[in-house]
Design a protein around this motif. Structure first.
Motif, short mmCIF file in Angstrom:
data_model
loop_
_atom_site.label_atom_id
_atom_site.label_comp_id
_atom_site.label_asym_id
_atom_site.label_seq_id
_atom_site.Cartn_x
_atom_site.Cartn_y
_atom_site.Cartn_z
N ARG A 151 -47.54 -11.10 -22.23
CA ARG A 151 -47.59 -10.83 -23.35
C ARG A 151 -47.97 -10.84 -24.55
N ALA A 152 -48.97 -9.90 -25.41
CA ALA A 152 -48.69 -9.99 -26.51
C ALA A 152 -48.15 -8.88 -27.27
N VAL A 153 -47.60 -9.38 -28.64
CA VAL A 153 -48.20 -8.20 -29.99
C VAL A 153 -48.60 -8.14 -30.23
N VAL A 154 -48.93 -7.35 -30.52
CA VAL A 154 -50.41 -7.65 -31.71
C VAL A 154 -50.36 -5.60 -32.71
N SER A 155 -50.93 -5.77 -33.98
CA SER A 155 -50.70 -5.05 -34.99
C SER A 155 -51.83 -4.40 -34.66
N ASP A 156 -53.13 -4.53 -33.48
CA ASP A 156 -54.12 -4.01 -34.11
C ASP A 156 -54.89 -4.24 -33.44
N GLN A 157 -55.96 -2.96 -33.04
CA GLN A 157 -56.90 -3.30 -32.01
C GLN A 157 -57.80 -4.55 -31.92
N ALA A 158 -57.99 -5.07 -33.04
CA ALA A 158 -58.74 -6.16 -32.75
C ALA A 158 -58.00 -7.79 -32.97
N GLU A 159 -56.85 -7.44 -32.67
CA GLU A 159 -55.79 -8.27 -32.18
C GLU A 159 -55.94 -8.33 -30.74
N ALA A 160 -55.97 -7.41 -30.03
CA ALA A 160 -55.69 -6.61 -28.24
C ALA A 160 -56.97 -6.80 -28.26
N LEU A 161 -57.88 -6.81 -28.50
CA LEU A 161 -59.66 -7.09 -27.40
C LEU A 161 -59.39 -8.75 -28.61
N ALA A 162 -59.15 -9.51 -28.91
CA ALA A 162 -59.48 -10.34 -29.22
C ALA A 162 -58.58 -11.43 -27.79
N TYR A 163 -57.61 -11.14 -27.48
CA TYR A 163 -56.62 -11.01 -26.84
C TYR A 163 -56.60 -11.41 -25.42
N VAL A 164 -57.47 -10.31 -24.87
CA VAL A 164 -58.06 -9.81 -23.69
C VAL A 164 -59.44 -10.43 -23.74
N GLU A 165 -60.00 -11.06 -24.82
CA GLU A 165 -61.45 -11.56 -24.41
C GLU A 165 -61.08 -13.15 -24.18
N ALA A 166 -59.72 -13.23 -24.18
CA ALA A 166 -59.34 -15.05 -24.12
C ALA A 166 -58.85 -15.24 -23.15
N TYR A 167 -58.38 -13.97 -22.47
CA TYR A 167 -57.53 -13.69 -20.96
C TYR A 167 -59.03 -14.21 -19.85
N GLN A 168 -59.70 -12.85 -20.76
CA GLN A 168 -61.50 -13.18 -19.76
C GLN A 168 -61.75 -14.54 -19.71
N CYS A 169 -61.80 -15.17 -20.64
CA CYS A 169 -62.48 -16.56 -20.78
C CYS A 169 -61.80 -17.20 -19.65
N GLU A 170 -60.23 -17.42 -19.70
CA GLU A 170 -59.56 -17.99 -19.46
C GLU A 170 -59.73 -17.81 -17.73
N GLN A 171 -59.14 -16.61 -16.84
CA GLN A 171 -59.62 -16.33 -16.17
C GLN A 171 -60.52 -17.06 -15.22
N THR A 172 -62.25 -16.62 -16.24
CA THR A 172 -63.51 -17.30 -15.74
C THR A 172 -63.18 -18.75 -15.88
N LYS A 173 -62.50 -18.97 -16.63
CA LYS A 173 -62.64 -21.20 -16.57
C LYS A 173 -61.89 -21.42 -15.30
N GLN A 174 -60.88 -20.12 -15.14
CA GLN A 174 -60.06 -21.56 -13.22
C GLN A 174 -60.40 -20.93 -12.63
N ARG A 175 -61.63 -20.45 -12.35
CA ARG A 175 -62.46 -19.58 -11.35
C ARG A 175 -63.74 -20.62 -10.43
N GLY A 176 -64.05 -21.59 -12.16
CA GLY A 176 -65.00 -22.03 -12.15
C GLY A 176 -65.99 -21.50 -12.49
N VAL A 177 -66.15 -20.52 -12.97
CA VAL A 177 -67.31 -19.65 -13.43
C VAL A 177 -68.18 -19.71 -15.13
N ASP A 178 -69.54 -19.96 -14.98
CA ASP A 178 -69.66 -20.19 -16.32
C ASP A 178 -70.14 -18.15 -16.30
#
Length: 183
Positions: A151-178
């Motif tokens: 869960r993330a509490v965000v005040s604007d779209q930029a914060e939300a997009l950054a959170y989702v991008e970080a989530y995507q990067c973490e998922q990619t790392k966990q799968r061991g794929v660049d």
């Protein structure tokens, strides 16, 4: 990816859902469109069983983005989401957006699934947004406490997009794929 977006009227839920949908090629759904059948003539409230069946079809899919202020039903979408974004911009910004949307839809400058009345505008500003600030936000935080790690509490779209991008990067790392898709 499964994303649930929650926020008051005018918080930017639909705009964010649309942006995420285009960015990640994930379909998005508005809970209002599950509550209301706007296919023919005036809007009619769907039966609870029909609304819940439609939601179950959506959350059964591999990927989705669901947005809505509703938090009293559809809790399974919170539990099944990979990411929960709680939009919390300043109340005056939300009120401005609600008012701007009302004017733009009344002038035909913006599409709307229904024709808002002046009493709808007052209800959104004076009842729904104020009630969300007084009670709804705390309820949403309590409902998502078990899911606080996603869960993330965000005040604007930029914060939300950054959170989702970080989530995507973490998922990619966990799968061991660049980023090129190579291990």
């Amino acid at each position: 990816m499964k994303i649930r977006i929650v926020g008051a009227c005018g918080s930017g839920k639909t705009t964010l859902a649309r942006t995420l949908s285009q960015t990640y090629d994930v379909p998005y759904y508005e809970l209002d469109n599950l509550t209301w059948d706007r296919s023919e003539g005036p809007s009619r409230r769907r039966a609870v069983e029909e609304r819940d069946r439609l939601l179950q079809e959506i959350v059964s899919a591999d990927k989705w983005i669901i947005e809505g202020a509703q938090h009293t039903w559809g809790r399974e979408s919170l539990e099944l989401a990979d990411v929960i974004l709680i939009l919390q911009p300043h109340r005056l910004l939300r009120d401005f957006r609600v008012f701007r949307r009302f004017v733009r839809t009344r002038l035909g400058l913006e599409a709307s699934p229904y024709r808002q009345t002046f009493s709808d505008l007052i209800r959104m500003l004076r009842v729904w947004n104020r009630d969300y600030d007084r009670e709804g936000y705390a309820i949403v935080m309590e409902l998502t406490e078990r899911c606080a790690d996603k869960r993330a509490v965000v005040s604007d779209q930029a914060e939300a997009l950054a959170y989702v991008e970080a989530y995507q990067c973490e998922q990619t790392k966990q799968r061991g794929v660049d980023n090129d898709g190579k291990p």
